[in-house]
Design an enzyme around this catalytic site. Sequence first.
Site, PDB file in Angstrom:
ATOM      1  N   LEU A  35      43.161  44.165  42.059  1.00  0.00           N
ATOM      2  CA  LEU A  35      44.004  45.082  41.280  1.00  0.00           C
ATOM      3  C   LEU A  35      44.191  44.440  39.909  1.00  0.00           C
ATOM      4  CD1 LEU A  35      46.956  46.217  43.617  1.00  0.00           C
ATOM      5  CD2 LEU A  35      44.907  47.506  42.989  1.00  0.00           C
ATOM      6  N   ASP A  36      44.267  45.254  38.880  1.00  0.00           N
ATOM      7  CA  ASP A  36      44.535  44.721  37.539  1.00  0.00           C
ATOM      8  C   ASP A  36      45.913  44.034  37.534  1.00  0.00           C
ATOM      9  OD1 ASP A  36      42.205  45.974  36.753  1.00  0.00           O
ATOM     10  OD2 ASP A  36      43.249  47.761  36.005  1.00  0.00           O
ATOM     11  N   LYS A  37      46.092  43.176  36.554  1.00  0.00           N
ATOM     12  CA  LYS A  37      47.345  42.401  36.463  1.00  0.00           C
ATOM     13  C   LYS A  37      48.586  43.312  36.392  1.00  0.00           C
ATOM     14  CE  LYS A  37      49.227  38.676  33.621  1.00  0.00           C
ATOM     15  NZ  LYS A  37      49.049  37.893  32.409  1.00  0.00           N
TER      16      LYS A  37
ATOM     17  N   HIS B  23      38.535  48.779  36.351  1.00  0.00           N
ATOM     18  CA  HIS B  23      39.469  49.746  35.744  1.00  0.00           C
ATOM     19  C   HIS B  23      39.127  51.198  36.122  1.00  0.00           C
ATOM     20  CE1 HIS B  23      41.220  46.572  33.567  1.00  0.00           C
ATOM     21  NE2 HIS B  23      40.488  46.608  32.471  1.00  0.00           N
TER      22      HIS B  23
ATOM     23  N   LYS C 104      41.978  53.993  36.082  1.00  0.00           N
ATOM     24  CA  LYS C 104      42.486  54.151  34.708  1.00  0.00           C
ATOM     25  C   LYS C 104      41.444  54.854  33.842  1.00  0.00           C
ATOM     26  CE  LYS C 104      45.328  49.961  34.672  1.00  0.00           C
ATOM     27  NZ  LYS C 104      45.289  48.555  34.323  1.00  0.00           N
TER      28      LYS C 104
END
Length: 235
Positions: free
Chosen positions: A98-100, A179, A182
């Site tokens: 997962l992204d930060k 990503h 998103k």
Amino acid sequence: MRLDKRVTALGLTRTQAKKMIAQGAVSVNGCVEKDPGAAVKDTDDVRVQGAKATVRGHVHYMVHKPKGVLTATRDGREKTVVDLIDSPPRDLGPIGRLDKDVTGLVLLTTDGQLAHRLISPRFEVGKLYRAHVEGALDESAVQAFAAGIPLKDFTARPAKLTLEGESCALVEVCEGKYHQVKRMFQAIGHPVVELERLRISDVWLDKNLAPGEYRELTEEETALLYEAAGMKQEN
Ligand code: URA
């Protein structure tokens, strides 16, 4: 199995296990054994200062990832999901990323093959996210996701978008490109404001876990993951 490996089942590192063995703190079937490479069978009674070193297979955890934590094993500077686990086994690692700034469900396992398969597009493991976006979503967004969204370097596979509110939707994707969610929303003109992962395959984020908390997977959850990965469970 080597004696030092078996002793690590108590939560010690291999180095600590070797040290305990060399100090004469380990017995096999009632006799002190000082050779860390001695072969032991699963049925042998191995004790470290009297405590039983049971045969333990792989371990699997779920973490409620908070914002600001990296989905990585170790990082010299920043906190990782593995840092959230007390005394993590050395070979514990996250299944996918997962992204930060993204929150929610991260699974961790010591079984590298399980992790590899669950992130492989071949096994089409679904991941469900809740997205809060800019602007008002409508039926055209649902249709765009269902048709597959062309991105710069690939076309995202068709995905199910369920509207939950004017600017909030659930989306299930089977891919895990960088990503990806998103970028899909960005491509239809609704940049993501907040993203949370709720489910991987049939394993849901436990609502009782606050951000930063974790727990071991239940036997049922573990079985679901092995099934999704088309693997026979070893423990
Ligand atoms: N999609 C994203 O854009 N980010 C994530 O962290 C996961 C899926």
